[in-house]
Design an enzyme around this catalytic site. Structure first.
Site, PDB file in Angstrom:
ATOM      1  N   ASP A   1       0.811  -1.048   0.425  1.00 43.30           N
ATOM      2  CA  ASP A   1      -0.551   0.366   0.019  1.00 43.30           C
ATOM      3  C   ASP A   1       1.065   1.197   0.187  1.00 43.30           C
ATOM      4  O   ASP A   1       2.042   1.354   0.060  1.00 43.30           O
ATOM      5  CB  ASP A   1      -1.052  -0.632   0.543  1.00 43.30           C
ATOM      6  CG  ASP A   1      -2.423   0.928   1.013  1.00 43.30           C
ATOM      7  OD1 ASP A   1      -2.248   1.577  -0.236  1.00 43.30           O
ATOM      8  OD2 ASP A   1      -2.287   1.878   2.463  1.00 43.30           O
ATOM      9  N   SER A   2       0.301   2.196   0.003  1.00 37.63           N
ATOM     10  CA  SER A   2       0.916   3.638  -0.291  1.00 37.63           C
ATOM     11  C   SER A   2       1.314   3.942   1.156  1.00 37.63           C
ATOM     12  O   SER A   2       1.904   5.049   1.606  1.00 37.63           O
ATOM     13  CB  SER A   2       0.407   4.987  -0.568  1.00 37.63           C
ATOM     14  OG  SER A   2      -0.823   4.797   0.055  1.00 37.63           O
TER      15      SER A   2
ATOM     16  N   CYS B   1      -4.391  -1.981  -1.936  1.00 38.24           N
ATOM     17  CA  CYS B   1      -4.936  -0.439  -2.029  1.00 38.24           C
ATOM     18  C   CYS B   1      -5.300  -0.225  -2.754  1.00 38.24           C
ATOM     19  O   CYS B   1      -5.571  -1.157  -4.111  1.00 38.24           O
ATOM     20  CB  CYS B   1      -3.616   0.564  -2.365  1.00 38.24           C
ATOM     21  SG  CYS B   1      -3.584   1.466  -2.591  1.00 38.24           S
TER      22      CYS B   1
ATOM     23  N   GLU C   1      -3.939   8.497   9.245  1.00 38.37           N
ATOM     24  CA  GLU C   1      -2.397   7.966   8.571  1.00 38.37           C
ATOM     25  C   GLU C   1      -1.786   8.507  10.069  1.00 38.37           C
ATOM     26  O   GLU C   1      -1.116   8.108  10.448  1.00 38.37           O
ATOM     27  CB  GLU C   1      -1.742   8.437   7.383  1.00 38.37           C
ATOM     28  CG  GLU C   1      -0.117   8.978   7.367  1.00 38.37           C
ATOM     29  CD  GLU C   1       0.339   6.906   6.332  1.00 38.37           C
ATOM     30  OE1 GLU C   1       0.939   6.338   6.258  1.00 38.37           O
ATOM     31  OE2 GLU C   1      -0.653   6.490   6.073  1.00 38.37           O
TER      32      GLU C   1
ATOM     33  N   CYS D   1     -11.561   2.085   0.624  1.00 41.66           N
ATOM     34  CA  CYS D   1     -10.171   3.149   1.249  1.00 41.66           C
ATOM     35  C   CYS D   1      -9.068   2.336   2.056  1.00 41.66           C
ATOM     36  O   CYS D   1     -10.602   2.187   2.918  1.00 41.66           O
ATOM     37  CB  CYS D   1      -9.687   4.163   0.946  1.00 41.66           C
ATOM     38  SG  CYS D   1      -7.791   4.185   1.706  1.00 41.66           S
ATOM     39  N   THR D   2      -8.475   1.771   1.528  1.00 43.32           N
ATOM     40  CA  THR D   2      -7.919   0.639   2.846  1.00 43.32           C
ATOM     41  C   THR D   2      -7.824   0.786   4.303  1.00 43.32           C
ATOM     42  O   THR D   2      -6.851   0.533   5.091  1.00 43.32           O
ATOM     43  CB  THR D   2      -6.699  -0.723   2.601  1.00 43.32           C
ATOM     44  OG1 THR D   2      -6.112   0.276   1.927  1.00 43.32           O
ATOM     45  CG2 THR D   2      -7.106  -1.188   1.720  1.00 43.32           C
ATOM     46  N   HIS D   3      -6.960   2.712   3.614  1.00 39.06           N
ATOM     47  CA  HIS D   3      -6.587   3.698   5.646  1.00 39.06           C
ATOM     48  C   HIS D   3      -8.200   3.677   6.089  1.00 39.06           C
ATOM     49  O   HIS D   3      -7.570   3.861   7.693  1.00 39.06           O
ATOM     50  CB  HIS D   3      -6.745   4.666   5.055  1.00 39.06           C
ATOM     51  CG  HIS D   3      -5.638   4.840   4.511  1.00 39.06           C
ATOM     52  ND1 HIS D   3      -4.306   4.421   3.212  1.00 39.06           N
ATOM     53  CD2 HIS D   3      -3.812   5.497   5.162  1.00 39.06           C
ATOM     54  CE1 HIS D   3      -3.439   4.194   3.438  1.00 39.06           C
ATOM     55  NE2 HIS D   3      -2.382   5.462   4.847  1.00 39.06           N
TER      56      HIS D   3
END
Ligand code: DGL
Length: 277
Positions: A14-15, A77, A156, A188-190
């Protein structure tokens, strides 16, 4: 893909920390399968970046993960999947690559109001993958899409409880509340890492969908039957601060593991492991 992989692993990418929401489910379902996690945090966020740039990063990370002995790649992601899933499958034929697609299908099936919400990044909302799943699974469902880039930052930073973040979250959720959406897709995986704050504002009658468990099941399905995993500790890499990712691994997954630094070549086409000091 290399012909013979010794100690085959699952590569999760992922980012940023979002991929940890998928890694968590992979560990839960396949505890004996070793994993390699890469977060390209120096380029976070991916959401507003052009497709060609995202593809370049995703291709380089995939090369790196193959070099680490990964037999399956998970694009953990939605943004990277929207930009690069089909491209990557063309570039690496024969390599099982699992991507994320917005969970519109289960949302539309579960919805009682006939209105569902999708929270995503810009690249995911603009992508072909999202257009296709909507066409296929939501022909008779109203879909409200909210592009929520600030939620990536909030997740994040894990700042979802601050008054400033709460007000940003409220602004993003307002269209869902106004339209009476009863199923919200975390595309969104966040976002699973701020799901509590989202749920608090939407109330108990609205259901959030995190596709990570379904993705882990897909990883189990595509794991090559002739490869036998032998358990070993997770390996983690980031292109930004290893200390920060180490702290997040502990905080979000309860894992204490070393995190290694990675850097990009000058033309940003190759990932390099810096020599240990
Ligand atoms: N976790 C990514 C996703 O699922 C994050 C987005 C970003 O880097 O903008 O879309």
């Amino acid at each position: 893909m290399p012909k013979r992989i010794t100690a085959p692993k699952i590569g999760v990418f992922d980012s940023g920390i979002g991929g940890l929401s998928v890694l968590r489910e992979v560990h839960r379902l396949l505890p004996d399968h070793p994993t390699v996690f890469v977060a390209d945090q120096i380029h976070l966020p991916y959401g507003p970046r052009p497709v060609a740039e995202i593809r370049q990063y995703v291709q380089a990370v995939t090369h790196f993960l193959i070099g680490q002995g990964c037999a399956v790649i998970v694009l953990a992601c939605n943004t990277a999947s929207a930009a690069a899933l089909y491209f990557l499958r063309d570039q690496f034929p024969g390599l099982p690559i699992v991507g994320m697609e917005p969970a519109v299908k289960p949302a539309a099936e579960r919805s009682r109001s006939g209105v569902i919400g999708v929270l995503s990044t810009q690249a995911t909302a603009d992508g072909e993958l999202y257009r296709r799943v909507r066409e296929r699974h939501a022909a008779r469902t109203q879909v409200i899409t909210v592009v929520a880039p600030e939620l990536v930052r909030i997740a994040e930073e894990q700042s979802q409880q601050t008054p400033a973040s709460q007000s940003i979250i409220a602004d993003y959720l307002r269209p869902f509340i106004q339209a009476k959406a009863d199923e919200i897709v975390l595309a969104c995986t966040h976002f699973p890492f701020i799901a509590g704050a989202i749920q608090d504002q939407l109330g108990p009658d609205v259901h959030l969908i995190d596709p990570a468990p379904a993705v882990a099941r897909q990883v189990a399905r595509v794991w090559p039957a002739d490869l036998h995993p032998s358990p070993e500790p997770a390996r983690c890499f980031t292109t930004a601060s290893p200390e920060r990712l180490r702290a997040m691994l502990h905080r979000l997954l309860g894992i204490i593991a070393p995190v290694h630094a990675l850097s990009w070549s000058a033309d940003e086409t190759t990932l390099i492991t810096p020599p240990s000091p």
